[in-house]
Design a protein around this motif. Structure first.
Motif, PDB file in Angstrom:
ATOM      1  N   ASN A 105      50.172  31.030  46.797  1.00  0.00           N
ATOM      2  CA  ASN A 105      50.805  31.932  45.843  1.00  0.00           C
ATOM      3  C   ASN A 105      50.303  31.775  44.413  1.00  0.00           C
ATOM      4  O   ASN A 105      50.631  32.591  43.552  1.00  0.00           O
ATOM      5  N   ASP A 106      49.474  30.754  44.151  1.00  0.00           N
ATOM      6  CA  ASP A 106      48.857  30.655  42.828  1.00  0.00           C
ATOM      7  C   ASP A 106      47.978  31.868  42.557  1.00  0.00           C
ATOM      8  O   ASP A 106      47.971  32.414  41.453  1.00  0.00           O
ATOM      9  N   PHE A 107      47.226  32.289  43.552  1.00  0.00           N
ATOM     10  CA  PHE A 107      46.372  33.465  43.376  1.00  0.00           C
ATOM     11  C   PHE A 107      47.221  34.732  43.295  1.00  0.00           C
ATOM     12  O   PHE A 107      46.930  35.632  42.503  1.00  0.00           O
ATOM     13  N   CYS A 108      48.280  34.805  44.094  1.00  0.00           N
ATOM     14  CA  CYS A 108      49.196  35.958  44.027  1.00  0.00           C
ATOM     15  C   CYS A 108      49.735  36.144  42.616  1.00  0.00           C
ATOM     16  O   CYS A 108      49.742  37.255  42.084  1.00  0.00           O
ATOM     17  N   ARG A 109      50.193  35.061  42.039  1.00  0.00           N
ATOM     18  CA  ARG A 109      50.784  35.151  40.702  1.00  0.00           C
ATOM     19  C   ARG A 109      49.742  35.551  39.664  1.00  0.00           C
ATOM     20  O   ARG A 109      50.035  36.287  38.730  1.00  0.00           O
ATOM     21  N   PHE A 110      48.512  35.074  39.832  1.00  0.00           N
ATOM     22  CA  PHE A 110      47.457  35.402  38.869  1.00  0.00           C
ATOM     23  C   PHE A 110      47.183  36.906  38.845  1.00  0.00           C
ATOM     24  O   PHE A 110      46.977  37.490  37.782  1.00  0.00           O
ATOM     25  N   ILE A 111      47.166  37.531  40.026  1.00  0.00           N
ATOM     26  CA  ILE A 111      46.874  38.972  40.076  1.00  0.00           C
ATOM     27  C   ILE A 111      48.152  39.818  40.169  1.00  0.00           C
ATOM     28  O   ILE A 111      48.084  41.028  40.338  1.00  0.00           O
ATOM     29  N   GLU A 112      49.315  39.130  40.065  1.00  0.00           N
ATOM     30  CA  GLU A 112      50.618  39.801  40.068  1.00  0.00           C
ATOM     31  C   GLU A 112      50.882  40.541  41.379  1.00  0.00           C
ATOM     32  O   GLU A 112      51.354  41.681  41.402  1.00  0.00           O
ATOM     33  N   ALA A 113      50.576  39.862  42.475  1.00  0.00           N
ATOM     34  CA  ALA A 113      50.879  40.388  43.804  1.00  0.00           C
ATOM     35  C   ALA A 113      52.191  39.782  44.304  1.00  0.00           C
ATOM     36  O   ALA A 113      52.587  38.706  43.858  1.00  0.00           O
ATOM     37  N   PRO A 114      52.881  40.443  45.241  1.00  0.00           N
ATOM     38  CA  PRO A 114      54.159  39.915  45.744  1.00  0.00           C
ATOM     39  C   PRO A 114      53.996  38.566  46.448  1.00  0.00           C
ATOM     40  O   PRO A 114      53.023  38.337  47.165  1.00  0.00           O
ATOM     41  N   VAL A 115      54.966  37.682  46.224  1.00  0.00           N
ATOM     42  CA  VAL A 115      55.026  36.387  46.905  1.00  0.00           C
ATOM     43  C   VAL A 115      55.952  36.546  48.106  1.00  0.00           C
ATOM     44  O   VAL A 115      57.115  36.937  47.961  1.00  0.00           O
ATOM     45  N   LEU A 116      55.437  36.232  49.317  1.00  0.00           N
ATOM     46  CA  LEU A 116      56.181  36.508  50.540  1.00  0.00           C
ATOM     47  C   LEU A 116      56.591  35.257  51.316  1.00  0.00           C
ATOM     48  O   LEU A 116      57.547  35.307  52.086  1.00  0.00           O
ATOM     49  N   HIS A 117      55.867  34.153  51.129  1.00  0.00           N
ATOM     50  CA  HIS A 117      56.106  32.964  51.946  1.00  0.00           C
ATOM     51  C   HIS A 117      55.522  31.762  51.215  1.00  0.00           C
ATOM     52  O   HIS A 117      54.509  31.894  50.524  1.00  0.00           O
ATOM     53  N   PRO A 118      56.113  30.582  51.357  1.00  0.00           N
ATOM     54  CA  PRO A 118      55.577  29.422  50.624  1.00  0.00           C
ATOM     55  C   PRO A 118      54.212  28.954  51.092  1.00  0.00           C
ATOM     56  O   PRO A 118      53.481  28.320  50.330  1.00  0.00           O
ATOM     57  N   LEU A 119      53.835  29.261  52.336  1.00  0.00           N
ATOM     58  CA  LEU A 119      52.577  28.744  52.878  1.00  0.00           C
ATOM     59  C   LEU A 119      51.541  29.824  53.168  1.00  0.00           C
ATOM     60  O   LEU A 119      50.397  29.497  53.514  1.00  0.00           O
ATOM     61  N   VAL A 120      51.914  31.080  53.038  1.00  0.00           N
ATOM     62  CA  VAL A 120      51.008  32.179  53.381  1.00  0.00           C
ATOM     63  C   VAL A 120      51.151  33.284  52.345  1.00  0.00           C
ATOM     64  O   VAL A 120      52.270  33.623  51.934  1.00  0.00           O
ATOM     65  N   SER A 121      50.035  33.844  51.937  1.00  0.00           N
ATOM     66  CA  SER A 121      50.081  35.052  51.116  1.00  0.00           C
ATOM     67  C   SER A 121      49.171  36.101  51.734  1.00  0.00           C
ATOM     68  O   SER A 121      48.071  35.784  52.208  1.00  0.00           O
ATOM     69  N   ILE A 122      49.649  37.330  51.751  1.00  0.00           N
ATOM     70  CA  ILE A 122      48.868  38.462  52.242  1.00  0.00           C
ATOM     71  C   ILE A 122      48.882  39.519  51.153  1.00  0.00           C
ATOM     72  O   ILE A 122      49.951  39.996  50.750  1.00  0.00           O
ATOM     73  N   ILE A 123      47.711  39.862  50.671  1.00  0.00           N
ATOM     74  CA  ILE A 123      47.584  40.751  49.518  1.00  0.00           C
ATOM     75  C   ILE A 123      46.851  42.008  49.935  1.00  0.00           C
ATOM     76  O   ILE A 123      45.765  41.938  50.533  1.00  0.00           O
ATOM     77  N   HIS A 124      47.438  43.158  49.628  1.00  0.00           N
ATOM     78  CA  HIS A 124      46.765  44.439  49.840  1.00  0.00           C
ATOM     79  C   HIS A 124      46.328  44.947  48.468  1.00  0.00           C
ATOM     80  O   HIS A 124      47.138  45.446  47.689  1.00  0.00           O
ATOM     81  N   PHE A 125      45.047  44.770  48.178  1.00  0.00           N
ATOM     82  CA  PHE A 125      44.551  45.062  46.839  1.00  0.00           C
ATOM     83  C   PHE A 125      44.716  46.527  46.450  1.00  0.00           C
ATOM     84  O   PHE A 125      44.866  46.837  45.269  1.00  0.00           O
ATOM     85  N   ASP A 126      44.704  47.420  47.431  1.00  0.00           N
ATOM     86  CA  ASP A 126      44.825  48.847  47.134  1.00  0.00           C
ATOM     87  C   ASP A 126      46.127  49.182  46.414  1.00  0.00           C
ATOM     88  O   ASP A 126      46.208  50.194  45.704  1.00  0.00           O
ATOM     89  N   GLU A 127      47.140  48.335  46.593  1.00  0.00           N
ATOM     90  CA  GLU A 127      48.461  48.602  46.017  1.00  0.00           C
ATOM     91  C   GLU A 127      48.636  48.010  44.620  1.00  0.00           C
ATOM     92  O   GLU A 127      49.677  48.223  43.994  1.00  0.00           O
ATOM     93  N   LEU A 128      47.637  47.286  44.139  1.00  0.00           N
ATOM     94  CA  LEU A 128      47.780  46.570  42.877  1.00  0.00           C
ATOM     95  C   LEU A 128      47.070  47.283  41.733  1.00  0.00           C
ATOM     96  O   LEU A 128      46.046  47.942  41.943  1.00  0.00           O
ATOM     97  N   PRO A 129      47.579  47.123  40.512  1.00  0.00           N
ATOM     98  CA  PRO A 129      46.836  47.620  39.346  1.00  0.00           C
ATOM     99  C   PRO A 129      45.615  46.737  39.110  1.00  0.00           C
ATOM    100  O   PRO A 129      45.498  45.651  39.678  1.00  0.00           O
ATOM    101  N   PRO A 130      44.668  47.174  38.278  1.00  0.00           N
ATOM    102  CA  PRO A 130      43.478  46.363  37.994  1.00  0.00           C
ATOM    103  C   PRO A 130      43.860  44.965  37.482  1.00  0.00           C
ATOM    104  O   PRO A 130      44.841  44.804  36.760  1.00  0.00           O
ATOM    105  N   PHE A 131      43.077  43.972  37.860  1.00  0.00           N
ATOM    106  CA  PHE A 131      43.347  42.594  37.459  1.00  0.00           C
ATOM    107  C   PHE A 131      42.034  41.928  37.050  1.00  0.00           C
ATOM    108  O   PHE A 131      40.936  42.447  37.296  1.00  0.00           O
ATOM    109  N   ARG A 132      42.143  40.739  36.436  1.00  0.00           N
ATOM    110  CA  ARG A 132      40.969  40.046  35.917  1.00  0.00           C
ATOM    111  C   ARG A 132      40.242  39.288  37.031  1.00  0.00           C
ATOM    112  O   ARG A 132      40.841  38.903  38.027  1.00  0.00           O
ATOM    113  N   HIS A 133      38.950  39.082  36.812  1.00  0.00           N
ATOM    114  CA  HIS A 133      38.191  38.195  37.693  1.00  0.00           C
ATOM    115  C   HIS A 133      38.740  36.778  37.594  1.00  0.00           C
ATOM    116  O   HIS A 133      39.389  36.412  36.607  1.00  0.00           O
ATOM    117  N   SER A 134      38.439  35.962  38.601  1.00  0.00           N
ATOM    118  CA  SER A 134      38.770  34.537  38.518  1.00  0.00           C
ATOM    119  C   SER A 134      37.776  33.736  39.341  1.00  0.00           C
ATOM    120  O   SER A 134      37.330  34.170  40.412  1.00  0.00           O
TER     121      SER A 134
END
Length: 298
Positions: A11-40
């Motif tokens: 979830n460190d990466f989720c928080r960086f790109i402001e994606a939803p946090v769903l589980h303490p051990l797993v994150s699944i991100i659908h980039f199409d649903e997110l606004p533009p974010f910075r490189h990392s």
């Protein structure tokens, strides 16, 4: 290396790109649903699969740069560094990311067989290129996993279901990996795989602390080649020397140790350097930075 994002949990990466946090051990991100974010540029302590229609043109991966194909997958593992340093630009991506903690795999049959999935290794510096029919299969599995996380609270049964999805996704990726491998020069590819696996085993068994850094002669002997012929094959396959490959491997290990809190002396000792200054000189030769500068800029 500067501006490195430490991805200690999914979830460190989720928080960086402001994606939803769903589980303490797993994150699944659908980039199409997110606004533009910075490189990392990310220092991973987790596993990850990035499934994209199109990646940025040039990405860092370990000590190298890579260009990912369209409609492909990049796999990362704990201890690896990859991405693109934040330059202020904001990007939009089309695709998914799946990140999970090694803790999810602990005690599972899948966890004990992770070495079989060689596309997670730094040795594999290409993306997994999907056929058109494979994109909907893999992304549908990700969508179903995300639905499970959104609808059900954490429990042993949920984690078992997540492991089942992971295994299926791994096998799709493994099929792609094997397809690509069959198109490469089998002779040099197989040798480099065995060379890399030998170095991994050497350091996993902490032999460097008893015997020092592995030498070209040692590696050639273990792989049943003369040192000269072994060096020629490595040079043909990589464009570099066998000792250079060993040094790059060692410095990748050093980066991970330094980024995870070990000081320079500890890192040198863990890697088998009797004299820390020898480690410092090699680190600067490979990276262009002293270990102190690397720590200070990260």
């Amino acid at each position: 290396m500067k501006n490195i994002l430490k991805v200690d949990n999914p979830n460190d990466f989720c928080r960086f790109i402001e994606a939803p946090v769903l589980h303490p051990l797993v994150s699944i991100i659908h980039f199409d649903e997110l606004p533009p974010f910075r490189h990392s540029l990310n220092n991973y302590s987790v596993y990850g699969l990035f499934i994209q229609r199109q990646f940025p043109k040039t990405l860092s991966y370990g000590m190298k740069t890579m260009q990912a194909s369209d409609a492909s997958i990049i796999a990362v593992a704990p201890g690896q560094i990859g991405g693109l340093e934040d330059n202020g630009e904001r990007i939009s991506l089309c695709g998914w990311a799946l990140l999970w903690s090694p803790e999810l795999l602990h005690g599972s049959d899948l966890g004990s067989h992770m070495d079989q999935y060689q596309y997670f290794s730094y040795f594999f510096t290409d993306s997994l290129r999907m056929e058109p029919s494979e994109w909907p299969c893999i992304t549908q599995l990700l969508a179903q996993m995300r639905q499970e996380l959104m609808e059900h609270e954490d429990s042993p049964s949920l984690r078992s279901i997540l492991l089942g999805y992971l295994r299926l996704i791994f096998e799709y990726c493994n099929r792609i990996y094997q397809r690509q491998l069959s198109l490469e020069d089998k002779g040099s590819s197989d040798l480099l795989k065995r060379f890399h696996a030998l170095l991994q085993q050497y350091f996993r068994e902490n032999r460097q602390q008893r015997q020092g850094l592995p030498t070209v002669a040692y590696c050639a002997s273990e792989l049943a080649y003369s040192p000269r012929y072994f060096g020629d094959i490595v040079h043909k396959a990589t464009g570099g020397t066998a000792i250079g490959y060993i040094h790059n491997f060692v410095i990748n290990q050093a980066k991970s140790l330094l980024m995870n809190g070990h000081n320079i002396s500890e890192t040198a000792r863990i890697l088998g350097f009797e004299i820390p200054n020898h480690f410092t000189r090699l680190f600067k030769k490979i990276t262009g930075l002293t270990p102190s500068e690397f720590i200070g800029n990260s």
